[in-house]
Motif scaffolding. Structure first.
Motif, PDB file in Angstrom:
ATOM      1  N   LEU A  59     -11.474   5.566  -2.851  1.00 58.50           N
ATOM      2  CA  LEU A  59     -11.984   4.739  -3.939  1.00 58.50           C
ATOM      3  C   LEU A  59     -12.047   3.273  -3.532  1.00 58.50           C
ATOM      4  O   LEU A  59     -13.014   2.564  -3.859  1.00 58.50           O
ATOM      5  CB  LEU A  59     -11.104   4.906  -5.181  1.00 58.50           C
ATOM      6  N   LEU A  60     -11.045   2.803  -2.805  1.00 56.52           N
ATOM      7  CA  LEU A  60     -11.045   1.402  -2.368  1.00 56.52           C
ATOM      8  C   LEU A  60     -12.141   1.145  -1.343  1.00 56.52           C
ATOM      9  O   LEU A  60     -12.774   0.083  -1.359  1.00 56.52           O
ATOM     10  CB  LEU A  60      -9.684   1.025  -1.773  1.00 56.52           C
ATOM     11  N   ALA A  62     -14.969   2.592  -1.155  1.00 55.37           N
ATOM     12  CA  ALA A  62     -16.240   2.530  -1.878  1.00 55.37           C
ATOM     13  C   ALA A  62     -16.421   1.191  -2.593  1.00 55.37           C
ATOM     14  O   ALA A  62     -17.557   0.728  -2.783  1.00 55.37           O
ATOM     15  CB  ALA A  62     -16.317   3.677  -2.891  1.00 55.37           C
ATOM     16  N   ARG A  63     -15.320   0.554  -2.967  1.00 53.99           N
ATOM     17  CA  ARG A  63     -15.394  -0.704  -3.709  1.00 53.99           C
ATOM     18  C   ARG A  63     -15.328  -1.930  -2.812  1.00 53.99           C
ATOM     19  O   ARG A  63     -15.563  -3.045  -3.291  1.00 53.99           O
ATOM     20  CB  ARG A  63     -14.240  -0.781  -4.718  1.00 53.99           C
ATOM     21  N   PRO A  65     -15.992  -5.050  -0.763  1.00 54.63           N
ATOM     22  CA  PRO A  65     -17.197  -5.885  -0.820  1.00 54.63           C
ATOM     23  C   PRO A  65     -17.733  -6.326   0.541  1.00 54.63           C
ATOM     24  O   PRO A  65     -18.796  -6.924   0.609  1.00 54.63           O
ATOM     25  CB  PRO A  65     -16.728  -7.092  -1.637  1.00 54.63           C
ATOM     26  N   ARG A  70     -13.715  -2.951   4.512  1.00 52.63           N
ATOM     27  CA  ARG A  70     -14.099  -1.537   4.535  1.00 52.63           C
ATOM     28  C   ARG A  70     -13.567  -0.851   5.789  1.00 52.63           C
ATOM     29  O   ARG A  70     -13.010   0.256   5.730  1.00 52.63           O
ATOM     30  CB  ARG A  70     -15.620  -1.426   4.450  1.00 52.63           C
ATOM     31  N   ALA A 117      -7.090   2.107  -8.824  1.00 54.73           N
ATOM     32  CA  ALA A 117      -8.293   2.065  -7.991  1.00 54.73           C
ATOM     33  C   ALA A 117      -9.559   2.271  -8.809  1.00 54.73           C
ATOM     34  O   ALA A 117     -10.613   1.710  -8.498  1.00 54.73           O
ATOM     35  CB  ALA A 117      -8.206   3.125  -6.901  1.00 54.73           C
ATOM     36  N   ALA A 118      -9.463   3.072  -9.872  1.00 52.89           N
ATOM     37  CA  ALA A 118     -10.648   3.409 -10.662  1.00 52.89           C
ATOM     38  C   ALA A 118     -10.964   2.367 -11.730  1.00 52.89           C
ATOM     39  O   ALA A 118     -12.147   2.093 -12.001  1.00 52.89           O
ATOM     40  CB  ALA A 118     -10.471   4.773 -11.319  1.00 52.89           C
ATOM     41  N   THR A 119      -9.929   1.786 -12.348  1.00 50.68           N
ATOM     42  CA  THR A 119     -10.172   0.909 -13.496  1.00 50.68           C
ATOM     43  C   THR A 119      -9.593  -0.490 -13.337  1.00 50.68           C
ATOM     44  O   THR A 119      -9.924  -1.380 -14.122  1.00 50.68           O
ATOM     45  CB  THR A 119      -9.604   1.532 -14.784  1.00 50.68           C
ATOM     46  N   SER A 121      -8.627  -4.060 -10.982  1.00 49.24           N
ATOM     47  CA  SER A 121      -9.401  -4.899 -10.069  1.00 49.24           C
ATOM     48  C   SER A 121      -9.129  -4.490  -8.625  1.00 49.24           C
ATOM     49  O   SER A 121      -8.126  -3.829  -8.323  1.00 49.24           O
ATOM     50  CB  SER A 121      -9.039  -6.368 -10.264  1.00 49.24           C
ATOM     51  N   LEU A 122     -10.035  -4.893  -7.734  1.00 46.08           N
ATOM     52  CA  LEU A 122      -9.829  -4.629  -6.317  1.00 46.08           C
ATOM     53  C   LEU A 122      -8.543  -5.284  -5.832  1.00 46.08           C
ATOM     54  O   LEU A 122      -7.791  -4.696  -5.050  1.00 46.08           O
ATOM     55  CB  LEU A 122     -11.017  -5.154  -5.508  1.00 46.08           C
ATOM     56  N   SER A 125      -5.528  -3.312  -6.763  1.00 44.38           N
ATOM     57  CA  SER A 125      -5.430  -2.154  -5.877  1.00 44.38           C
ATOM     58  C   SER A 125      -4.887  -2.535  -4.511  1.00 44.38           C
ATOM     59  O   SER A 125      -4.065  -1.810  -3.928  1.00 44.38           O
ATOM     60  CB  SER A 125      -6.805  -1.494  -5.728  1.00 44.38           C
TER      61      SER A 125
END
Length: 214
Positions: A59-60, A62-63, A65, A70, A117-119, A121-122, A125
């Protein structure tokens, strides 16, 4: 010298952090008196935790930036997969089943990770991830300082105290500190302290054998 965000987080969590590092599970492991039953319970539950940890990292990733973050998180996902192999090989050698139900604490911790991770903030997380990795680095470093690379636990100790792991923990902390703003700090602190509490509870759960009451 002014304190950094990471210093502030560790200071905020100091009581629970010290309790976590000084937990009887770790002390008995470090002095060679921990029962095999307790260690095997940890193996089973931490295996379940790492499985969901990979989902958390996915999930991280994918998020993320930018490519730097990444790639770092992707490397971490590979490391988590390698940790599963350590658990699996140990379980095979000792006839230990890894197909177990997560305890309330394990389920609560992984649910907290995935929900953040889903709801969240980055940055929340990243604070959770840095807190979990820093906790294991500090805990297993204490064990290594007393026990060295004792054969029974060598793979576990080396995995979480190696120079490569230390570099990863430092890099992750730098990513968190570099991206955080003053406005982010309250939510980051809350996420980090909750992570520290769960890290303590996880050691306490495997030491006491706490599972579902019915």
């Amino acid at each position: 010298m002014p304190s950094t965000l990471l210093d502030e987080l560790l200071a905020e969590a100091r009581p629970i952090w010290q309790a976590m590092i000084e937990h009887p599970f770790l002390h008995e492991l470090a002095n060679g008196t921990l029962s095999r039953e307790r260690f095997h319970f940890w193996v089973q539950q931490d295996y379940r935790f790492v499985q969901d940890g990979i989902r958390f990292l996915a999930l991280l990733i994918a998020r993320a930036p930018d490519e730097d973050l990444r790639r770092g998180l992707l490397d971490a996902a590979v490391a988590f997969r390698n940790e599963l192999t350590i658990f699996e090989e140990y379980a095979h050698q000792h006839g230990l089943s890894l197909a177990v139900e997560p305890t309330p604490v394990c389920l609560g911790y992984t649910s907290f990770l995935l929900a953040t991770a889903a709801t969240g903030s980055l940055l929340e997380s990243l604070a959770v991830l840095w807190g979990a990795e820093k906790a294991y680095y500090d805990a297993w470093s204490m064990v290594r300082a007393r026990l060295g690379l004792a054969p029974t636990y060598a793979r576990w100790i080396e995995n979480w105290t190696s120079p490569q792991f230390a570099t990863w923990v430092d890099w992750l902390g730098e990513q968190l500190a570099a991206r955080a703003t003053t406005q982010d700090r309250p939510s980051i602190r809350a996420a980090f302290v909750t992570t520290a509490r769960y890290e303590y509870l996880f050691w306490d759960m495997v030491y006491t054998g706490t599972t579902w009451p019915i």
